[in-house]
Design a protein around this motif. Structure first.
Motif, PDB file in Angstrom:
ATOM      1  N   LEU A   1       0.807  -1.223   0.000  1.00  0.00           N
ATOM      2  CA  LEU A   1       0.000   0.000   0.000  1.00  0.00           C
ATOM      3  C   LEU A   1       0.839   1.270   0.000  1.00  0.00           C
ATOM      4  O   LEU A   1       0.307   2.357  -0.236  1.00  0.00           O
ATOM      5  CB  LEU A   1      -0.956   0.000   1.198  1.00  0.00           C
ATOM      6  N   GLU A   2       2.146   1.151   0.250  1.00  0.00           N
ATOM      7  CA  GLU A   2       3.015   2.338   0.260  1.00  0.00           C
ATOM      8  C   GLU A   2       2.939   3.116  -1.042  1.00  0.00           C
ATOM      9  O   GLU A   2       3.068   4.339  -1.050  1.00  0.00           O
ATOM     10  CB  GLU A   2       4.466   1.931   0.518  1.00  0.00           C
ATOM     11  N   SER A   3       2.737   2.422  -2.144  1.00  0.00           N
ATOM     12  CA  SER A   3       2.762   3.083  -3.458  1.00  0.00           C
ATOM     13  C   SER A   3       1.368   3.501  -3.934  1.00  0.00           C
ATOM     14  O   SER A   3       1.226   3.974  -5.059  1.00  0.00           O
ATOM     15  CB  SER A   3       3.398   2.152  -4.491  1.00  0.00           C
ATOM     16  N   ILE A   4       0.362   3.346  -3.092  1.00  0.00           N
ATOM     17  CA  ILE A   4      -0.997   3.689  -3.502  1.00  0.00           C
ATOM     18  C   ILE A   4      -1.435   4.972  -2.795  1.00  0.00           C
ATOM     19  O   ILE A   4      -1.568   5.002  -1.567  1.00  0.00           O
ATOM     20  CB  ILE A   4      -1.984   2.542  -3.191  1.00  0.00           C
ATOM     21  N   ASP A   5      -1.644   6.023  -3.584  1.00  0.00           N
ATOM     22  CA  ASP A   5      -2.133   7.280  -3.019  1.00  0.00           C
ATOM     23  C   ASP A   5      -3.615   7.135  -2.679  1.00  0.00           C
ATOM     24  O   ASP A   5      -4.363   6.476  -3.397  1.00  0.00           O
ATOM     25  CB  ASP A   5      -1.960   8.417  -4.027  1.00  0.00           C
TER      26      ASP A   5
ATOM     27  N   LEU B   1     -15.824   3.676  -3.102  1.00  0.00           N
ATOM     28  CA  LEU B   1     -14.653   2.815  -3.256  1.00  0.00           C
ATOM     29  C   LEU B   1     -15.013   1.365  -2.953  1.00  0.00           C
ATOM     30  O   LEU B   1     -14.610   0.455  -3.677  1.00  0.00           O
ATOM     31  CB  LEU B   1     -13.518   3.294  -2.349  1.00  0.00           C
ATOM     32  N   ILE B   2     -15.808   1.148  -1.925  1.00  0.00           N
ATOM     33  CA  ILE B   2     -16.281  -0.209  -1.612  1.00  0.00           C
ATOM     34  C   ILE B   2     -17.045  -0.784  -2.801  1.00  0.00           C
ATOM     35  O   ILE B   2     -16.819  -1.919  -3.210  1.00  0.00           O
ATOM     36  CB  ILE B   2     -17.144  -0.220  -0.334  1.00  0.00           C
TER      37      ILE B   2
ATOM     38  N   GLU C   1     -16.817   0.055  -5.945  1.00  0.00           N
ATOM     39  CA  GLU C   1     -15.863  -0.200  -7.033  1.00  0.00           C
ATOM     40  C   GLU C   1     -15.106  -1.504  -6.805  1.00  0.00           C
ATOM     41  O   GLU C   1     -14.954  -2.314  -7.715  1.00  0.00           O
ATOM     42  CB  GLU C   1     -14.860   0.955  -7.157  1.00  0.00           C
ATOM     43  N   LEU C   2     -14.602  -1.698  -5.591  1.00  0.00           N
ATOM     44  CA  LEU C   2     -13.840  -2.907  -5.293  1.00  0.00           C
ATOM     45  C   LEU C   2     -14.712  -4.155  -5.413  1.00  0.00           C
ATOM     46  O   LEU C   2     -14.303  -5.148  -6.011  1.00  0.00           O
ATOM     47  CB  LEU C   2     -13.231  -2.814  -3.894  1.00  0.00           C
ATOM     48  N   ARG C   3     -15.902  -4.096  -4.856  1.00  0.00           N
ATOM     49  CA  ARG C   3     -16.802  -5.249  -4.955  1.00  0.00           C
ATOM     50  C   ARG C   3     -17.154  -5.544  -6.406  1.00  0.00           C
ATOM     51  O   ARG C   3     -17.231  -6.706  -6.812  1.00  0.00           O
ATOM     52  CB  ARG C   3     -18.074  -4.996  -4.141  1.00  0.00           C
ATOM     53  N   GLY C   4     -17.353  -4.487  -7.192  1.00  0.00           N
ATOM     54  CA  GLY C   4     -17.660  -4.656  -8.601  1.00  0.00           C
ATOM     55  C   GLY C   4     -16.513  -5.295  -9.375  1.00  0.00           C
ATOM     56  O   GLY C   4     -16.718  -5.867 -10.443  1.00  0.00           O
ATOM     57  N   ARG C   5     -15.318  -5.209  -8.831  1.00  0.00           N
ATOM     58  CA  ARG C   5     -14.137  -5.797  -9.471  1.00  0.00           C
ATOM     59  C   ARG C   5     -13.712  -7.099  -8.782  1.00  0.00           C
ATOM     60  O   ARG C   5     -12.604  -7.583  -8.972  1.00  0.00           O
ATOM     61  CB  ARG C   5     -12.988  -4.792  -9.454  1.00  0.00           C
ATOM     62  N   GLY C   6     -14.622  -7.629  -7.954  1.00  0.00           N
ATOM     63  CA  GLY C   6     -14.382  -8.945  -7.360  1.00  0.00           C
ATOM     64  C   GLY C   6     -13.573  -8.968  -6.088  1.00  0.00           C
ATOM     65  O   GLY C   6     -13.110 -10.029  -5.669  1.00  0.00           O
TER      66      GLY C   6
ATOM     67  N   ARG D   1      -3.321  -8.839  -6.085  1.00  0.00           N
ATOM     68  CA  ARG D   1      -4.530  -8.463  -6.824  1.00  0.00           C
ATOM     69  C   ARG D   1      -5.332  -7.420  -6.063  1.00  0.00           C
ATOM     70  O   ARG D   1      -5.817  -6.440  -6.640  1.00  0.00           O
ATOM     71  CB  ARG D   1      -5.396  -9.683  -7.110  1.00  0.00           C
ATOM     72  N   VAL D   2      -5.479  -7.597  -4.751  1.00  0.00           N
ATOM     73  CA  VAL D   2      -6.205  -6.616  -3.931  1.00  0.00           C
ATOM     74  C   VAL D   2      -5.551  -5.241  -4.085  1.00  0.00           C
ATOM     75  O   VAL D   2      -6.230  -4.244  -4.353  1.00  0.00           O
ATOM     76  CB  VAL D   2      -6.255  -7.035  -2.453  1.00  0.00           C
ATOM     77  N   ALA D   3      -4.227  -5.176  -3.935  1.00  0.00           N
ATOM     78  CA  ALA D   3      -3.525  -3.898  -4.025  1.00  0.00           C
ATOM     79  C   ALA D   3      -3.653  -3.292  -5.421  1.00  0.00           C
ATOM     80  O   ALA D   3      -3.905  -2.088  -5.565  1.00  0.00           O
ATOM     81  CB  ALA D   3      -2.053  -4.088  -3.656  1.00  0.00           C
ATOM     82  N   HIS D   4      -3.518  -4.114  -6.448  1.00  0.00           N
ATOM     83  CA  HIS D   4      -3.628  -3.622  -7.825  1.00  0.00           C
ATOM     84  C   HIS D   4      -5.025  -3.057  -8.088  1.00  0.00           C
ATOM     85  O   HIS D   4      -5.166  -1.945  -8.614  1.00  0.00           O
ATOM     86  CB  HIS D   4      -3.307  -4.755  -8.802  1.00  0.00           C
ATOM     87  N   VAL D   5      -6.037  -3.812  -7.725  1.00  0.00           N
ATOM     88  CA  VAL D   5      -7.418  -3.381  -7.963  1.00  0.00           C
ATOM     89  C   VAL D   5      -7.734  -2.152  -7.115  1.00  0.00           C
ATOM     90  O   VAL D   5      -8.412  -1.221  -7.582  1.00  0.00           O
ATOM     91  CB  VAL D   5      -8.405  -4.537  -7.705  1.00  0.00           C
ATOM     92  N   LEU D   6      -7.244  -2.105  -5.893  1.00  0.00           N
ATOM     93  CA  LEU D   6      -7.472  -0.923  -5.045  1.00  0.00           C
ATOM     94  C   LEU D   6      -6.885   0.316  -5.688  1.00  0.00           C
ATOM     95  O   LEU D   6      -7.558   1.358  -5.776  1.00  0.00           O
ATOM     96  CB  LEU D   6      -6.852  -1.158  -3.656  1.00  0.00           C
ATOM     97  N   GLY D   7      -5.657   0.228  -6.165  1.00  0.00           N
ATOM     98  CA  GLY D   7      -5.042   1.379  -6.830  1.00  0.00           C
ATOM     99  C   GLY D   7      -5.801   1.821  -8.055  1.00  0.00           C
ATOM    100  O   GLY D   7      -6.017   3.034  -8.262  1.00  0.00           O
ATOM    101  N   ARG D   8      -6.246   0.882  -8.854  1.00  0.00           N
ATOM    102  CA  ARG D   8      -7.014   1.227 -10.065  1.00  0.00           C
ATOM    103  C   ARG D   8      -8.382   1.808  -9.719  1.00  0.00           C
ATOM    104  O   ARG D   8      -8.853   2.733 -10.376  1.00  0.00           O
ATOM    105  CB  ARG D   8      -7.140   0.008 -10.974  1.00  0.00           C
TER     106      ARG D   8
END
Length: 144
Positions: A40-44, A75-76, A78-83, A132-139
């Motif tokens: 998560l360090e790299s996710i603003d 955000l919740i 969005e994340l749920r919509g992306r699995g 995957r969680v971190a990638h999807v969260l950032g996107r």
């Protein structure tokens, strides 16, 4: 108020077996939490939880804090919509109807209720799943 949470004999037996694995579970959760913090360090837009130097967390939940500029509930969605399974990270007891408290009486818990997001956290969580969680969260944050 009014609930009975006694364990049946069968559930108590399961709990007893699970307690024998407690140290293993706590160690694994600590590893997952440390890896999440690194990812998560790299996710603003989100801040990882901080474990004080003189305490140790069980990491029952891994709740990040969403920046004020972001809508946590969107955000919740969005994340749920992306699995990605996620949820509200912290509940404020003073906001629960049974207590009928002044919503301004506990401003810190009210803010955390609005800004905490619980990411997937369980003993069997794999590194690819965390990635995957971190990638999807950032996107998802970038899309809001």
């Amino acid at each position: 108020v009014g609930y009975n949470y006694k364990l049946s004999d069968l559930l108590a037996t399961v709990a007893n077996v699970q307690l024998s694995k407690l140290n293993l579970f706590l160690k694994r959760r600590q590893e997952i939490a440390e890896r999440y913090a690194h990812l998560l360090e790299s996710i603003d837009g989100v801040s990882a939880p901080v474990e004080p130097w003189n305490r140790s967390s069980s990491w029952q939940t891994y709740a990040v804090t969403v920046d004020d500029a972001l809508d946590r509930d969107r955000l919740i969605a969005e994340l749920r919509g992306r699995g990605i399974g996620c949820n509200i990270g912290t509940y404020s007891l003073s906001a629960q109807p049974v207590y009928l408290a002044d919503p301004d009486a506990c401003p810190v818990s009210a803010r955390l209720l609005a800004k905490h997001l619980a990411l997937p956290m369980y003993v069997g969580l794999t590194e690819p799943e965390q990635d995957r969680v971190a990638h999807v969260l950032g996107r998802a944050i970038a899309s809001l």
